[in-house]
Design an enzyme around this catalytic site. Structure first.
Site, PDB file in Angstrom:
ATOM      1  CG  HIS A 203      -6.023  -1.995   0.215  1.00  0.00           C
ATOM      2  ND1 HIS A 203      -5.409  -1.282  -0.789  1.00  0.00           N
ATOM      3  CD2 HIS A 203      -5.331  -1.697   1.353  1.00  0.00           C
ATOM      4  CE1 HIS A 203      -4.411  -0.577  -0.293  1.00  0.00           C
ATOM      5  NE2 HIS A 203      -4.340  -0.816   1.000  1.00  0.00           N
TER       6      HIS A 203
ATOM      7  CB  SER B  50      -0.963  -0.043   1.196  1.00  0.00           C
ATOM      8  OG  SER B  50      -1.983   0.922   1.083  1.00  0.00           O
TER       9      SER B  50
ATOM     10  CG  ASP C 138      -7.096  -1.602  -3.637  1.00  0.00           C
ATOM     11  OD1 ASP C 138      -7.736  -1.062  -2.713  1.00  0.00           O
ATOM     12  OD2 ASP C 138      -5.872  -1.809  -3.582  1.00  0.00           O
TER      13      ASP C 138
END
Length: 334
Positions: free
Chosen positions: A307, A151, A279
């Site tokens: 995610h 991320s 996502d």
């Protein structure tokens, strides 16, 4: 993985082999399973050692260093992540079992001890990564062979690789669930169920900032009348806190300069991006096109996965953490 082998698929978007568990349909189920239902990994049994790297500006970054003498792999966490994050601790433990030497990097101010300076970690703090890798490169065993970023950590890693530095110290990189365009990510987290993630993360950011203020005066770069309690979204937090603390001219300057998508064309070293089109932290339109990927980059795109999710398996009591399997296979050159 050799550079020649990587070049056969570099600069392309390829389909992922991930097939989601039928009992975890949809992006939110995939996203939430790890933090809500996965058993915490037993990283305490790994005898991790702390290593503190002193930075040139007087601050520090702490690493958690795993045992073993196998190939070292640096792990870079996401926003408000740490070793207790389901993806991080699990990968540290898995790498150790597979014969690698995990190095978990607490981004500036994200460790157990608040950092010394007013500035904090953020999506574009690639200079910190560069300094850490430079210090590690001076060790007898040399720098980590690879780095894995999740991320925010994935954005930071890709930005570092694409900045055109005279040298970088990674033979391989893997980035997972990357936001690519930070302003788009901010806007996406204001929609639908994704607002749940926004509320949780903004609350954690404010809590971390308050903990830091317990041992220091109010930062001179911030408005003394700033009311943290009134902040409810990323746009305001990043404009009023992140940007001024880290030398940006407001939130749009921060989002523009820190977003990694613009740096992707310059990445030449073998780099795998593992991404889901669904996502809930970004719009599908934020994904880069193939022509934007540098000659070292393969974007492995799945229609599903959420995610940092990618959970497979036939039964809920026997989930398969496909993402870890994919990372290990990539590190082994497959």
């Amino acid at each position: 993985m050799s550079a020649d082998a990587a070049d056969t698929t570099a600069g392309q978007i390829v389909p992922s082999g991930f097939r989601p568990a039928w009992w975890l349909a949809g992006p939110h189920a995939q996203t939430l399973w790890g933090s809500l239902a996965r058993r915490a990994p037993a990283v305490d049994g790994l005898a991790l050692q702390r290593r503190r790297i002193e930075l040139a500006d007087g601050d520090f970054i702490d690493l958690a260093v795993g045992p073993g003498d196998g190939p070292a792999v640096l792990i870079i966490h996401g926003l408000e992540g740490d070793l207790r994050s389901h993806y991080a601790g699990a990968l540290v433990a898995r790498l150790a079992r597979e014969g690698f030497k995990p190095l978990f990097m607490h981004l500036r101010g994200a460790g157990e001890t608040p950092n010394r300076l007013d500035r904090s970690y953020h999506s574009g703090a690639s200079d910190d990564l560069a300094e850490v890798l430079s210090v590690l490169a001076a060790d007898a065993e040399g720098p980590p062979r690879a780095a894995v970023g999740f991320s925010l950590g994935g954005n930071l890693l890709l930005k570092y690789l694409g900045e055109g530095r005279r040298e970088h110290h990674l033979a391989q990189a893997i980035a997972v669930s990357v936001p690519f365009v930070l302003r788009d990510a901010m806007l996406r987290l204001e929609l639908g169920f994704s607002r749940v993630y926004r509320r949780h993360l903004v609350a954690r950011l404010k809590r971390t900032f308050r903990r830091k203020l317990e041992s220091r005066p109010w930062p001179a770069a911030l408005d003394p009348a700033l009311d943290l309690d009134a902040i409810r979204d990323f746009n305001t937090f990043d404009d009023r806190v992140t940007a001024p603390l880290n030398g940006f001219q407001g939130v749009f300057d921060y989002y523009q300069r820190a977003s990694c998508r613009q740096y992707l064309p310059n990445i030449h070293s073998p780099t795998l991006i593992i991404q889901a089109a669904d996502d809930p932290f970004l719009f599908e339109a934020s994904l880069p096109f193939a022509h934007e990927l540098g000659p070292g980059v393969t974007l492995e795109l799945s229609p599903t996965g959420g995610h940092v999710g990618f959970i497979a398996g036939r039964w809920p009591w026997r989930p398969k953490y496909w993402l870890e399997e994919r990372i290990i296979r990539a590190l082994r050159g497959a």
